[in-house]
Design an enzyme around this catalytic site. Structure first.
Site, mmCIF file in Angstrom:
data_model
loop_
_atom_site.group_PDB
_atom_site.id
_atom_site.type_symbol
_atom_site.label_atom_id
_atom_site.label_comp_id
_atom_site.label_asym_id
_atom_site.label_seq_id
_atom_site.Cartn_x
_atom_site.Cartn_y
_atom_site.Cartn_z
ATOM 1 N N PRO A 1 0.786 -1.241 0.000
ATOM 2 C CA PRO A 1 0.000 0.000 0.000
ATOM 3 C C PRO A 1 0.814 1.286 0.000
ATOM 4 O O PRO A 1 0.236 2.357 -0.037
ATOM 5 C CB PRO A 1 -0.824 -0.116 1.277
ATOM 6 C CG PRO A 1 0.039 -0.906 2.196
ATOM 7 C CD PRO A 1 0.761 -1.898 1.329
ATOM 8 N N GLY B 1 3.888 2.615 1.915
ATOM 9 C CA GLY B 1 4.692 3.346 2.892
ATOM 10 C C GLY B 1 6.121 3.548 2.441
ATOM 11 O O GLY B 1 6.705 4.621 2.617
ATOM 12 N N LYS B 2 6.696 2.530 1.806
ATOM 13 C CA LYS B 2 8.083 2.630 1.361
ATOM 14 C C LYS B 2 8.210 3.547 0.136
ATOM 15 O O LYS B 2 9.212 4.240 -0.028
ATOM 16 C CB LYS B 2 8.642 1.236 1.086
ATOM 17 C CG LYS B 2 8.659 0.365 2.341
ATOM 18 C CD LYS B 2 9.073 -1.065 2.036
ATOM 19 C CE LYS B 2 9.010 -1.923 3.289
ATOM 20 N NZ LYS B 2 7.624 -2.102 3.788
ATOM 21 N N ASP C 1 2.838 -2.512 -8.771
ATOM 22 C CA ASP C 1 2.104 -3.504 -7.999
ATOM 23 C C ASP C 1 1.004 -4.086 -8.888
ATOM 24 O O ASP C 1 0.511 -3.414 -9.800
ATOM 25 C CB ASP C 1 1.488 -2.884 -6.743
ATOM 26 C CG ASP C 1 1.132 -3.930 -5.690
ATOM 27 O OD1 ASP C 1 1.952 -4.114 -4.757
ATOM 28 O OD2 ASP C 1 0.069 -4.560 -5.791
ATOM 29 N N CYS D 1 8.164 -9.250 5.527
ATOM 30 C CA CYS D 1 7.655 -9.170 6.905
ATOM 31 C C CYS D 1 7.278 -10.573 7.359
ATOM 32 O O CYS D 1 6.149 -10.841 7.766
ATOM 33 C CB CYS D 1 6.479 -8.208 7.015
ATOM 34 S SG CYS D 1 5.088 -8.573 5.915
#
Length: 409
Positions: free
Chosen positions: A235, A237-238, A253, A348
């Site tokens: 989504p 953040g990076k 994506d 993650c």
């Protein structure tokens, strides 16, 4: 007959647990069971389901200690008792309210059994352990010692971390948000605050991002106008971090829905990136990049603090499937680096096959991470890789589990 107050939230929580435990859905995906409930009731349903998943093994041990015959794992009465126990033992709900809202879930079923088991356990004065007991399948994958360390960080849902658009304003926003500074440009807030109403949200001064999730992008340094590919970006953040650090970002994506969230955050923060919606295995860039950030799709077991469903949904087959995809993505992305380019690989996940197992096979030259690049006293391992897990940094409230490795072309 009118439903007791609070019953719709419990019914929604039961549906969420059924979706996760019987159908293998994510807890986020199952949250639709609370659609139409007032905000507080929807939050309560999610809290009950989340705590039942967090403490599932320990609740089951208590239930089994109070029944003559072991209830089937998928018996509705067992799931209702799990909910009743976490309300009484974790959410501090009065026992009479637990009974009044729990037993109606068993209409036409074994209400007397549920009432008897719950009442027996309450009379015994039972409690849950300091840390959740992990499922045997999880312990088998992680190892006894490592699993115990990780479990020590799972007793509570995590706090809320924010990444600032401008790290130079860390002190300013810490004061305005009454937050704790855990790293330059990273703030930590207590749980339960409505994000959209916080100062700086509308102005795009920050975005939500766990401390561990913020590390991979920082390992590429300042962009100074160079080109970077954020692969599997949503989504986002990076992507926001890289754009704020001066990179010319291409964010790719496969999910149109998740990219919409990224577009909204870019608009809110005033940052820019080229957005490409496509399957990475079907994409052929016109030019190479100075850097690639591959935050690869994974089992996400490192997010078990906030998503305890991963402790019960993920199997060896899921790990193997993701590891195969990650290897293919890493091989493909390696060919998109220009001369002296840098690639950061991150997941993650707490699974060895998704972390070190991928780094060991990478067709690139290692570029070890150093201690002075990492926040909060975190240390790379002997290979120059970073591994974090929820049992680390208990003094500041922990962090998600990540594996990060860096390479050069």
């Amino acid at each position: 007959m009118a439903e007791p107050a609070g019953f719709p939230a419990r019914r929604a929580a039961l549906r969420m647990l059924d979706a996760v435990l019987r159908r293998g859905e994510t807890l986020d995906g199952a949250a639709g069971a609370g659609k139409g409930l007032p905000g507080p009731d929807a939050a309560l349903a999610r809290a009950i389901a989340g705590e039942a998943l967090r403490w599932l093994v320990d609740c089951d041990a208590l239930i089994d200690s109070a029944t003559r015959q072991i209830l089937p794992d998928d018996a509705k009465v067992r799931t209702v008792l799990r909910m009743m126990l976490v309300q009484a033992l974790r959410l501090e709900t009065a026992p009479h309210a637990v009974i009044a809202t729990g037993l109606p879930l068993l209409a036409g079923g074994p209400r007397r059994l549920a009432h008897g088991v719950f009442s027996t356990l309450m009379k015994r004065g039972v409690s849950l352990p300091d840390f959740p007991t992990l499922p045997e399948t999880v312990v088998a994958r992680w190892g006894v010692e490592r699993a115990a360390k990780i479990a020590s960080g799972l007793a509570e849902p995590p706090p809320l971390d924010l990444t600032l658009r401008d790290p130079a304003e860390t002190d300013l926003w810490a004061d305005r948000l009454e937050a704790t500074i855990i790293a330059p440009g990273i703030l930590r807030l207590s749980r339960g605050r409505a994000v959209e109403g916080l100062p700086g949200y509308t102005d795009g001064a920050w975005w939500i991002q766990d401390l561990a999730a913020s590390i991979p992008a920082t390992l590429l340094g300042r962009g100074e106008g160079r080109r970077v590919l954020d692969l599997c970006a949503a989504p986002g953040g990076k992507t926001l971090q890289l754009a704020a650090a001066g990179w010319q970002v291409t964010a790719l994506d496969i999910s149109a829905r998740r990219l919409e969230r990224l577009k909204r955050n870019l608009a809110r923060t005033g940052l820019t990136a080229e957005i490409i919606q496509i399957d990475a295995f079907q994409w052929h860039p016109e030019a190479q990049f100075d850097a690639v950030l591959l935050d690869a799709p994974c089992t996400a077991t490192g997010t078990c603090r906030r998503h305890p469903d991963v402790l019960h949904r993920i199997t060896d087959n899921h790990v193997a499937e993701m590891a195969g995809m990650q290897q293919s993505l890493l091989d493909r992305a390696s060919g998109w680096l220009g001369p002296d380019g840098r690639l950061v690989y991150a997941v993650c996940s707490l699974e060895e096959a998704e972390g070190a197992g991928q780094a060991e096979q990478a067709m690139l030259t290692p570029h070890p991470i150093t201690a002075d690049e990492l926040p909060c006293g975190l240390q790379p391992d002997a290979n120059g890789w970073l591994r974090t897990d929820p049992g680390m940094l208990p003094e500041i409230g922990g962090l998600d589990g990540f594996f990060v490795a860096r390479f050069r072309a």
